[in-house]
Design an enzyme around this catalytic site. Structure first.
Site, PDB file in Angstrom:
ATOM      1  N   GLY A  19      10.716  27.603 -13.400  1.00  0.00           N
ATOM      2  CA  GLY A  19       9.625  26.803 -13.720  1.00  0.00           C
ATOM      3  C   GLY A  19       8.443  26.837 -12.888  1.00  0.00           C
ATOM      4  N   SER A  27      11.692  19.630 -15.934  1.00  0.00           N
ATOM      5  CA  SER A  27      10.557  20.220 -15.217  1.00  0.00           C
ATOM      6  C   SER A  27       9.674  21.132 -15.954  1.00  0.00           C
ATOM      7  CB  SER A  27      11.347  21.064 -13.858  1.00  0.00           C
ATOM      8  OG  SER A  27      12.117  22.069 -14.602  1.00  0.00           O
ATOM      9  N   CYS A  28       8.604  21.417 -15.452  1.00  0.00           N
ATOM     10  CA  CYS A  28       7.668  22.294 -16.084  1.00  0.00           C
ATOM     11  C   CYS A  28       8.305  23.472 -16.822  1.00  0.00           C
ATOM     12  CB  CYS A  28       6.677  22.683 -15.010  1.00  0.00           C
ATOM     13  SG  CYS A  28       4.975  22.964 -15.563  1.00  0.00           S
ATOM     14  N   PRO A  29       7.922  24.128 -17.865  1.00  0.00           N
ATOM     15  CA  PRO A  29       6.945  23.319 -18.892  1.00  0.00           C
ATOM     16  C   PRO A  29       7.798  22.384 -20.094  1.00  0.00           C
ATOM     17  CG  PRO A  29       7.639  25.470 -19.773  1.00  0.00           C
ATOM     18  CD  PRO A  29       8.382  25.166 -18.526  1.00  0.00           C
ATOM     19  N   GLN A  30       9.014  21.715 -19.752  1.00  0.00           N
ATOM     20  CA  GLN A  30       9.881  21.406 -20.769  1.00  0.00           C
ATOM     21  C   GLN A  30       9.095  20.277 -21.464  1.00  0.00           C
ATOM     22  OE1 GLN A  30      12.476  22.643 -21.842  1.00  0.00           O
ATOM     23  NE2 GLN A  30      12.733  24.354 -20.318  1.00  0.00           N
TER      24      GLN A  30
END
Lengths: 359, 68
Positions: A279, B10-13
Site C-alpha cells: 500500500g 489501507s491505501c488504495p482499498q
C-alpha cells in the site's frame, strides 16, 4: 488545483534538499535513500558487519519524527495495526532485497535519474512493470484485510525509539558502528541530516507523497495527484544537480550503481510489486510509522532485519554488479510475491467471492 | 442507497471499493471512511468521476455521500 500545487512544492523541496544533502556530504545521488539508509542503520547497530555501510542515518529519524509531530498537531496520529502484520514484515524483507539488488529505493531511483545515471532507466521500467503486476492483483480483489484501533501507547513506541537513535548516533558509544570508508562514511553533519529529514517528514505526511502511489493511482483511477509529486522531485533534483555541477550523464562509473540492466529491471520490479501489496513505497511506510500505523512499523522492521540478512548472506549488489546469491534471492522473492498476491486476491479464492465491506 | 464500509482498509482499498460499488450502483453510493487520507482520496476520485459529493462527520468516522 491547490492540492496539486502543494505536492509540487513538496516534491520540489525534496528534490532540492536531496541534492543539498549530497553537497553537505552524503553519497552521490543519495541525498535520500530509504532502503540504503535503513541498511546503514542495520550496519550501525551491528545487525550486519559490512564495513562500508554502517551509520545510523539521522535522515530516517527525522522522517519518522517529522511525520509524528505533524500528525500529532493535525490530530491525525492514531495507533492502528493488525492488518496481516507478519506478511507485511516479510514483504519488508522482499522490498529490501529488490532495492539492494538495484541499489536504491524508488526515491533514490529518481534521484539517480536526476543525476544523469542512465542505469536507473532500467530500474524505472522494472518499477512500472512491478506496479502493473501489483495493480492486476488489486483489481482482482487483493488486500491484506483491515487494521484496527489498538492501545494508544503502541503507536508511540516507534517514534520514541527514533529519538533514542538520535541520542545514540550523537553520543557515539563504542558499541555502535561507523564506516570509515565507502558510502557509510559519506555523510552530511548530523543536524543538517536530521533537519532535512524532519522537513521532508512533515511535507510527505501532509501531501501523502508516495513513490509507488503515483503510477498505481494513474493506472487504477487515472488520478495524477501523486504522480505529479514524483515528477516534481525528478525535475527539481535535476535542476539542482545542474546548478551544483553534480549532473553526470552516462551508464558507466555512476556512483553506488552497477550497469547490469536486467537486474536493475528485476530488482525494481520486486520493489514496485511488493510496495503495491504493502500500500505504499518505503518512504510512505516510514511516514505512516510516524503516524501510529504499527503495520508500517512492522514493515520497516522487516526492512531492517532484511538489510541484516541481505548483507550477511551476500545478496546486495555493489559497483561490481549483482551477486549469485542475490539472483537466487530475487527469484525466491518473485515466487513469494506471486503466492501472496494469488492467495489474498478475492477473485482467485474459489467460492469465497464476497462483497467485502458491503453492509 | 448502497453503503460501503471502508474502515481500517489501507491505501488504495477505500477508493477501489468505492469504484467497485459505483460500477454496480451508478446512481450513487454512501461510503464510510475512518481517516483523513481515505476521505481525501475517495472525495477526489468521486469528483473526478463526476459525482456530487457531501460529507457528514460522525463519531470517529466520515460518511461520504456520492450522487449523480
Amino acid at each position: 488545483m491547490k492540492e496539486k500545487k502543494e505536492i509540487i512544492i513538496a516534491g520540489g523541496v525534496i528534490g532540492i534538499l536531496s541534492v543539498l544533502l549530497v553537497y553537505f556530504g552524503n553519497p552521490a545521488n543519495m541525498g535520500f535513500c530509504i532502503a540504503c539508509f535503513i541498511r546503514d542503520i542495520a550496519g550501525g547497530l551491528g545487525l550486519h558487519r559490512a564495513p562500508v555501510v554502517q551509520y545510523i542515518r539521522p535522515e530516517i529519524m527525522g522522517l519518522v519524527l517529522g511525520a509524528f509531530f505533524i500528525s500529532l498537531k493535525n490530530k491525525e496520529f492514531e495507533s492502528r495495526g493488525g492488518s496481516s502484520p507478519f506478511i507485511r514484515f516479510v514483504l519488508g524483507i522482499v522490498v529490501m532485497v529488490g532495492a539492494l539488488i538495484f541499489l536504491g529505493c524508488p526515491l533514490r531511483m529518481v534521484l539517480r535519474l536526476a543525476g544523469g545515471d542512465l542505469n536507473s532507466i532500467a530500474g524505472l521500467v522494472g518499477f512500472g512493470f512491478g506496479i502493473f503486476i501489483g495493480v492486476y492483483f488489486l483489481n482482482n480483489g487483493f488486500n491484506l484485510k483491515r487494521n484496527y484501533k489498538i492501545v494508544k501507547t503502541e503507536g508511540y513506541v516507534f517514534p520514541v525509539i527514533n529519538i533514542g537513535l538520535i541520542v545514540l548516533v550523537a553520543a557515539a558509544p563504542s558499541f555502535i558502528f561507523f564506516s570509515e570508508s565507502g558510502p557509510g562514511a559519506a555523510k552530511a553533519p548530523i543536524l543538517i541530516s536530521l533537519a532535512a529529514g524532519l522537513i521532508v517528514g512533515v511535507l510527505a505526511q501532509k501531501t501523502r507523497l508516495c513513490m509507488v502511489g503515483g503510477t498505481r493511482d494513474m493506472i487504477l483511477f487515472k488520478d495524477t495527484y501523486l504522480l505529479v509529486g514524483f515528477i516534481a522531485i525528478i525535475i527539481f533534483a535535476f535542476i539542482a544537480n545542474i546548478g551544483f555541477g553534480f549532473f553526470k550523464l552516462g551508464l558507466e562509473n555512476q556512483p553506488v550503481a552497477h550497469t547490469d540492466g536486467l537486474w536493475n529491471f528485476l530488482g525494481m520490479a520486486i520493489v514496485g510489486w511488493g510496495s503495491v501489496l504493502l500500500g505504499g513505497c518505503p518512504l510512505r511506510q516510514l511516514i505512516l510509522s510516524g503516524e501510529g500505523n504499527t503495520d508500517s512499523v512492522v514493515t520497516v522492521m522487516g526492512m531492517l532485519v532484511g538489510a541484516g540478512i541481505i548483507h550477511n548472506f551476500g545478496l546486495a549488489s555493489s559497483a561490481e554488479g549483482v551477486t549469485q546469491n542475490g539472483k537466487i534471492a530475487a527469484i525466491i522473492c518473485f515466487v513469494f510475491l506471486g503466492i501472496i498476491s494469488y492467495v489474498n486476491s478475492e477473485s482467485f479464492a474459489k467460492g469465497k467471492i464476497t462483497e467485502k465491506g458491503m453492509i | 442507497m448502497v453503503r460501503i464500509d471502508t474502515c481500517g482498509m489501507s491505501c488504495p482499498q477505500p477508493v477501489l471499493m468505492t469504484k467497485k460499488a459505483l460500477d454496480k450502483n451508478t446512481g450513487g453510493v454512501e461510503i464510510i471512511v475512518d481517516n483523513q487520507v481515505a476521505k481525501g482520496n475517495v472525495e477526489r476520485f468521486l469528483k473526478n468521476s463526476g459525482y456530487k459529493v457531501s460529507v457528514e462527520e460522525q463519531e470517529e468516522v466520515f460518511l461520504i455521500i456520492a450522487e449523480r
